[in-house]
Design a protein around this motif. Structure first.
Motif, PDB file in Angstrom:
ATOM      1  N   LYS A 111      40.765  33.523  46.707  1.00  0.00           N
ATOM      2  CA  LYS A 111      39.486  33.955  46.156  1.00  0.00           C
ATOM      3  C   LYS A 111      39.316  33.375  44.757  1.00  0.00           C
ATOM      4  O   LYS A 111      40.280  33.191  44.034  1.00  0.00           O
ATOM      5  CB  LYS A 111      39.420  35.479  46.099  1.00  0.00           C
ATOM      6  CG  LYS A 111      39.416  36.167  47.450  1.00  0.00           C
ATOM      7  CD  LYS A 111      39.494  37.668  47.294  1.00  0.00           C
ATOM      8  CE  LYS A 111      38.298  38.224  46.552  1.00  0.00           C
ATOM      9  NZ  LYS A 111      38.355  39.694  46.432  1.00  0.00           N
TER      10      LYS A 111
ATOM     11  N   SER B  84      20.497  48.693  41.604  1.00  0.00           N
ATOM     12  CA  SER B  84      20.434  47.544  42.491  1.00  0.00           C
ATOM     13  C   SER B  84      19.004  47.204  42.854  1.00  0.00           C
ATOM     14  O   SER B  84      18.622  46.036  42.954  1.00  0.00           O
ATOM     15  CB  SER B  84      21.254  47.814  43.761  1.00  0.00           C
ATOM     16  OG  SER B  84      20.765  48.966  44.420  1.00  0.00           O
TER      17      SER B  84
ATOM     18  N   ALA C 258      30.048  38.990  37.311  1.00  0.00           N
ATOM     19  CA  ALA C 258      30.178  39.028  38.770  1.00  0.00           C
ATOM     20  C   ALA C 258      28.890  39.513  39.422  1.00  0.00           C
ATOM     21  O   ALA C 258      28.469  38.998  40.473  1.00  0.00           O
ATOM     22  CB  ALA C 258      31.352  39.925  39.162  1.00  0.00           C
ATOM     23  N   ALA C 259      28.226  40.509  38.827  1.00  0.00           N
ATOM     24  CA  ALA C 259      26.974  41.024  39.377  1.00  0.00           C
ATOM     25  C   ALA C 259      25.886  39.951  39.334  1.00  0.00           C
ATOM     26  O   ALA C 259      25.121  39.784  40.297  1.00  0.00           O
ATOM     27  CB  ALA C 259      26.530  42.265  38.610  1.00  0.00           C
TER      28      ALA C 259
ATOM     29  N   GLU D  39      23.349  33.540  43.080  1.00  0.00           N
ATOM     30  CA  GLU D  39      23.907  32.398  43.780  1.00  0.00           C
ATOM     31  C   GLU D  39      23.004  31.964  44.943  1.00  0.00           C
ATOM     32  O   GLU D  39      22.634  32.753  45.807  1.00  0.00           O
ATOM     33  CB  GLU D  39      25.312  32.716  44.304  1.00  0.00           C
ATOM     34  CG  GLU D  39      25.865  31.729  45.337  1.00  0.00           C
ATOM     35  CD  GLU D  39      25.948  30.303  44.807  1.00  0.00           C
ATOM     36  OE1 GLU D  39      25.880  29.379  45.627  1.00  0.00           O
ATOM     37  OE2 GLU D  39      26.067  30.115  43.579  1.00  0.00           O
TER      38      GLU D  39
ATOM     39  N   THR E 229      29.461  29.342  39.839  1.00  0.00           N
ATOM     40  CA  THR E 229      30.895  29.581  39.978  1.00  0.00           C
ATOM     41  C   THR E 229      31.378  30.213  38.679  1.00  0.00           C
ATOM     42  O   THR E 229      30.654  30.255  37.682  1.00  0.00           O
ATOM     43  CB  THR E 229      31.670  28.275  40.223  1.00  0.00           C
ATOM     44  OG1 THR E 229      31.423  27.368  39.133  1.00  0.00           O
ATOM     45  CG2 THR E 229      31.251  27.624  41.531  1.00  0.00           C
ATOM     46  N   TYR E 230      32.607  30.702  38.701  1.00  0.00           N
ATOM     47  CA  TYR E 230      33.185  31.284  37.494  1.00  0.00           C
ATOM     48  C   TYR E 230      33.838  30.187  36.655  1.00  0.00           C
ATOM     49  O   TYR E 230      34.487  29.289  37.186  1.00  0.00           O
ATOM     50  CB  TYR E 230      34.217  32.346  37.840  1.00  0.00           C
ATOM     51  CG  TYR E 230      33.645  33.554  38.531  1.00  0.00           C
ATOM     52  CD1 TYR E 230      32.850  34.460  37.840  1.00  0.00           C
ATOM     53  CD2 TYR E 230      33.885  33.788  39.880  1.00  0.00           C
ATOM     54  CE1 TYR E 230      32.314  35.569  38.465  1.00  0.00           C
ATOM     55  CE2 TYR E 230      33.353  34.897  40.516  1.00  0.00           C
ATOM     56  CZ  TYR E 230      32.572  35.784  39.808  1.00  0.00           C
ATOM     57  OH  TYR E 230      32.046  36.884  40.429  1.00  0.00           O
TER      58      TYR E 230
ATOM     59  N   THR F 151      32.488  42.230  34.798  1.00  0.00           N
ATOM     60  CA  THR F 151      31.664  42.980  35.752  1.00  0.00           C
ATOM     61  C   THR F 151      30.220  42.490  35.737  1.00  0.00           C
ATOM     62  O   THR F 151      29.602  42.286  36.794  1.00  0.00           O
ATOM     63  CB  THR F 151      31.704  44.480  35.422  1.00  0.00           C
ATOM     64  OG1 THR F 151      33.059  44.925  35.405  1.00  0.00           O
ATOM     65  CG2 THR F 151      30.935  45.280  36.456  1.00  0.00           C
TER      66      THR F 151
ATOM     67  N   GLU G 229      37.433  35.879  38.936  1.00  0.00           N
ATOM     68  CA  GLU G 229      36.194  36.238  38.257  1.00  0.00           C
ATOM     69  C   GLU G 229      36.321  36.017  36.756  1.00  0.00           C
ATOM     70  O   GLU G 229      37.412  35.999  36.200  1.00  0.00           O
ATOM     71  CB  GLU G 229      35.835  37.693  38.564  1.00  0.00           C
ATOM     72  CG  GLU G 229      35.544  37.937  40.034  1.00  0.00           C
ATOM     73  CD  GLU G 229      35.186  39.379  40.330  1.00  0.00           C
ATOM     74  OE1 GLU G 229      35.412  40.231  39.449  1.00  0.00           O
ATOM     75  OE2 GLU G 229      34.678  39.666  41.426  1.00  0.00           O
TER      76      GLU G 229
ATOM     77  N   ARG H 165      26.334  36.666  39.279  1.00  0.00           N
ATOM     78  CA  ARG H 165      26.654  35.604  40.227  1.00  0.00           C
ATOM     79  C   ARG H 165      26.277  35.999  41.651  1.00  0.00           C
ATOM     80  O   ARG H 165      25.694  35.208  42.406  1.00  0.00           O
ATOM     81  CB  ARG H 165      28.144  35.271  40.165  1.00  0.00           C
ATOM     82  CG  ARG H 165      28.547  34.146  41.112  1.00  0.00           C
ATOM     83  CD  ARG H 165      30.053  33.924  41.090  1.00  0.00           C
ATOM     84  NE  ARG H 165      30.423  32.792  41.912  1.00  0.00           N
ATOM     85  CZ  ARG H 165      30.618  32.835  43.221  1.00  0.00           C
ATOM     86  NH1 ARG H 165      30.473  33.992  43.858  1.00  0.00           N
ATOM     87  NH2 ARG H 165      30.959  31.754  43.889  1.00  0.00           N
ATOM     88  N   GLU H 166      26.613  37.219  42.031  1.00  0.00           N
ATOM     89  CA  GLU H 166      26.313  37.670  43.391  1.00  0.00           C
ATOM     90  C   GLU H 166      24.810  37.709  43.639  1.00  0.00           C
ATOM     91  O   GLU H 166      24.342  37.371  44.730  1.00  0.00           O
ATOM     92  CB  GLU H 166      26.921  39.055  43.620  1.00  0.00           C
ATOM     93  CG  GLU H 166      26.708  39.590  45.030  1.00  0.00           C
ATOM     94  CD  GLU H 166      27.380  40.933  45.243  1.00  0.00           C
ATOM     95  OE1 GLU H 166      27.219  41.506  46.336  1.00  0.00           O
ATOM     96  OE2 GLU H 166      28.052  41.407  44.307  1.00  0.00           O
ATOM     97  N   ALA H 167      24.047  38.107  42.622  1.00  0.00           N
ATOM     98  CA  ALA H 167      22.599  38.234  42.799  1.00  0.00           C
ATOM     99  C   ALA H 167      21.889  36.887  42.767  1.00  0.00           C
ATOM    100  O   ALA H 167      20.879  36.696  43.459  1.00  0.00           O
ATOM    101  CB  ALA H 167      22.030  39.151  41.712  1.00  0.00           C
TER     102      ALA H 167
END
Length: 411
Positions: free
Chosen positions: A238, A376, A296-297, A303, A318-319, A293, A241, A299-301
């Motif tokens: 993985k 969210s 990561a939030a 990407e 990417t990180y 944190t 992060e 990036r997920e939203a």
């Protein structure tokens, strides 16, 4: 004449005082070769551990007749030449003398250059490397890095003798499987000598250690393994992060400025710093958040989404390995802690240099009060209100409907 003898010799070659030995035991020594050759004459030079499997060698006699005598003896003998019980195959060499041209990697020193084959950076920890090599003596320092040859390490011993012992014992060997992660197969060690004599280690981390200086500053993030690969339940590595995101922007039909990126990324938390640069013909940016944190939030939203409708300015995130950006260079960047900003940069969030006024995105609404990480629905609303769409969604903005002040970008 037996078939084994026929395999041992090649008569079509021109006799030479240098003989080529094959099928030797692994790491056969010069003394073992001299023992088998000395009954036939004076050995003046040897070259052992040749070939990919290190099981070949060359022996040079003082006189051509001595080499011919050895070949003739074993050609007519019912007993083949053997070393450690292994049948050795002998033939005349194409060379007429052995020239030991030693490269930098062959000159003994107290620092070893180790290439760990078959692994990526992070698969073999610095603690494992230390455990393996400290079996041969006190290890002073270790520095690991990635080059075109692969994952490598510089290992400093007290003296060349200790380093030589470690090299002779470990070169060509593999790190024991029980010391490796489950997803890693065998990894071979390829070892040579380094021209370094004293490594310069600036801080203790998961990439470098100085075992002689306990007062050296510690990079705690690295020591804790925050940048070490994490293995998921599927056995795949993985991505570690980080609080800093690396954004690659594709299909840039509109100019993407620091202001634009600040508007997009601040919807998910406080943006501390931004830097834009070109790499390999692509526009990229580093965006720093205060913590992992938030990064990561975001990036997920974001990407795979596009800043503008119609698939324009698509984001790939990417990180980054960075944790704190230095934006003092000449690249477009933004840091609220700086009084002056670099060329082509914003003087404050929400403004551009003169002549480049760009209003907020179509339908943009400022983030609501409170942390967007705990809302969210609010995140989804902000993303859509800024024109961020899933890739491939139809509805490209015609030029007549572009945001005022934004011009098509064809860079």
């Amino acid at each position: 004449m037996s078939s084994s003898n026929q395999q041992q010799f090649r008569y079509t070659q021109t006799p030479s005082k240098v003989l080529h030995f094959r099928n030797l035991p692994w790491e056969c020594t010069d003394d073992e070769l001299i023992d088998i050759c000395s009954p036939f004459g004076k050995v003046v030079n040897t070259k052992c551990n040749v070939g990919a499997n290190r099981n070949q060698a060359f022996v040079e006699f003082a006189d051509l007749n001595q080499a011919i005598s050895m070949v003739s003896y074993y050609a007519s003998s019912s007993e083949p030449a053997q070393v450690r019980g292994k049948t050795v195959y002998i033939q005349y060499s194409n060379r007429h003398e052995i020239v030991n041209n030693k490269g930098p990697g062959d000159i003994p020193g107290n620092v070893l250059l180790v290439t760990i084959e078959g692994v990526e950076a992070g698969d073999v920890s610095i603690d494992v490397i230390h455990l393996v090599f400290s079996a041969f003596g006190f290890v002073h320092k270790i520095a690991t890095f990635e080059k075109t040859a692969g994952f490598q390490a510089l290992i400093q011993f007290t003296d060349a003798e200790t380093a030589s012992s470690a090299r002779n014992a470990l070169d060509g060997r593999s790190i024991p499987r029980y010391l490796l992660p489950e997803h890693v197969g065998s990894c071979n060690l390829r070892i040579s000598y380094s021209a370094h004599r004293d490594l310069n280690i600036k801080f203790q981390s998961n990439r470098s250690r100085d075992y002689t200086n306990p007062m050296l500053p510690v990079n705690q993030t690295a020591i804790d393994g925050a940048l070490q690969p994490v293995i998921g339940p599927d056995g795949k590595k993985k991505e570690p992060e980080s609080n800093v995101l690396l954004a690659t922007i594709e299909n840039m039909q509109y100019a993407v400025t620091v202001d634009v990126l600040h508007t997009v990324f601040s919807a998910f938390g406080t943006v501390q710093k931004i830097a834009i640069f070109e790499k390999n013909g692509q526009t990229q940016a580093l965006v720093q958040y205060p913590d992992v944190t938030t990064g990561a939030a975001a990036r997920e939203a974001l990407e795979g989404h596009c800043i503008y409708d119609g698939g324009y300015c698509k984001l790939h995130l990417t990180y980054s390995r960075h944790t704190d950006l230095n934006v003092k260079g000449q690249m477009p960047s933004w840091d609220p802690n700086q009084q002056e900003f670099t060329q082509s940069c914003l003087s404050a969030p929400g403004t551009l240099p003169p002549g480049q006024a760009v209003p907020p995105f179509p339908g943009y609404l400022p983030p609501a009060t409170g942390s967007p990480l705990t809302q969210s629905n609010h995140i989804d609303h902000n993303a859509s209100s800024m024109g961020i769409t899933q890739p491939g969604v139809p509805g490209a903005l015609p030029h007549a409907h572009m945001p005022p002040g934004i011009q098509p970008y064809y860079g």
